[in-house]
Design an enzyme around this catalytic site. Structure first.
Site, PDB file in Angstrom:
ATOM      1  N   GLU A 176     -60.131  25.627 -12.433  1.00  0.00           N
ATOM      2  CA  GLU A 176     -59.919  26.966 -13.015  1.00  0.00           C
ATOM      3  C   GLU A 176     -60.354  27.030 -14.482  1.00  0.00           C
ATOM      4  OE1 GLU A 176     -56.503  30.432 -13.684  1.00  0.00           O
ATOM      5  OE2 GLU A 176     -55.853  28.408 -13.169  1.00  0.00           O
ATOM      6  N   LYS A 213     -61.338  28.769  -9.250  1.00  0.00           N
ATOM      7  CA  LYS A 213     -60.534  29.941  -9.597  1.00  0.00           C
ATOM      8  C   LYS A 213     -61.111  30.509 -10.886  1.00  0.00           C
ATOM      9  CE  LYS A 213     -55.838  31.683 -10.302  1.00  0.00           C
ATOM     10  NZ  LYS A 213     -54.418  31.572  -9.959  1.00  0.00           N
TER      11      LYS A 213
END
Length: 295
Positions: A176, A213
């Site tokens: 992420e 993400k």
């Protein structure tokens, strides 16, 4: 690795619920839930209260595998139980929802226009515990504030370096590198970020899969080549500070990108609501996020 879970995450229709606010952000999450800081005292009491909130969400009939593929937990939640089962087992066995664990220890101070992750001491031990508790994958977050080629390269290299350690332990990492939605050069950051991610993906062993993400991109469908990449199991989007309506609206314009929302999922839920009110609002939120995720 559980292949049934991998298949569900890679191909299922739905989204991933982020229930992983950690120690630093928990008081704020509880405040939004209608519980003031003076109503609990000390960290242990705070974690007990937040576990009640998460348990209420997870046990809600609205929180179902028809619309939710996975849920990201905080370490403290992984170690606690719901109805006599560890949280991850309850999620998978009772709900058919794949459990993930947030493993980062927060962000380092800003440098080079980015915030790298703080060191994660004893990560292997945490990953062993995650395996013992039947966790499928992990999540770790860095933040990009400016379109700094050097900073963004460092963020992506750090993410993939730790990602390989996670893969070696048989877990699937959610990488992420968040681009701050308020960044003045967000679109330029996204271009540099995508190039760096593609570089790292091409260097991975061909038999491994990671997840990504990412912030919802400025240009619609900008991440479609990442979504279609053979070594990416799934690309999920964070809400990044957008409210639910705006996050859903932006997500709708990105085919194949699914939600992994935290604040936008629990928006409007409070401890004071009756179960009927709570479940109705949660169901409405889940339905709208699901709809945006399958467009």
């Amino acid at each position: 690795m559980n292949l049934e879970q991998l298949n569900r995450i890679s191909t299922g229709k739905g989204f991933i619920a982020a229930l992983d606010q950690s120690g630093g952000s928990t008081p704020k999450a509880l405040l939004q839930y209608g519980i003031k800081e003076d109503s609990y005292s000390g960290e242990e009491a705070m974690y007990a209260v937040v576990h009640e909130m998460r348990t209420r969400i997870i046990k809600s009939p609205a929180f179902d595998s028809e619309r939710i593929l996975g849920a990201i937990l905080f370490e403290n939640t992984m170690d606690r139980e719901i109805d006599g089962q560890f949280t991850a087992d309850y999620l998978w066995q009772k709900k058919g929802i794949v459990p993930f664990l947030k493993v980062d220890k927060g962000l380092a101070e800003p440098a080079n226009g980015v915030q790298l992750m703080k060191p994660i001491p004893d990560l292997n031990n945490l990953l062993k515990r995650a395996n013992d508790k039947h966790i499928f994958g992990t999540k770790m977050r860095s933040v990009i504030k400016e379109a700094s080629p050097e900073g963004i390269r460092q963020v992506v290299e750090q993410q993939f370096e730790i990602g390989k350690q996670i893969l070696a332990m048989g877990l699937v990492p959610i990488i992420e590198p968040e681009v701050d939605i308020h960044s003045a050069d967000k679109q330029k950051s996204e271009q540099i970020l995508k190039d760096e991610i593609l570089k790292q993906l091409s260097a991975l062993d061909k038999d491994v899969k990671v997840m990504l993400k990412l912030s919802i991109p400025t240009e619609d469908n900008f991440y479609s080549d990442l979504i279609e990449h053979p070594q990416v199991a799934r690309v999920v989007a964070l809400s990044g500070g957008y409210d639910q309506v705006e996050a859903n609206e932006k997500l709708t314009h990105n085919h194949g990108l699914i939600a992994s929302f935290s604040r936008a999922l629990s928006e409007g839920l409070t401890a004071q609501q009756t179960d009927e009110e709570f479940n109705a609002l949660l169901s409405q939120s889940i339905a709208s996020i699901y709809k945006a995720s399958i467009t």
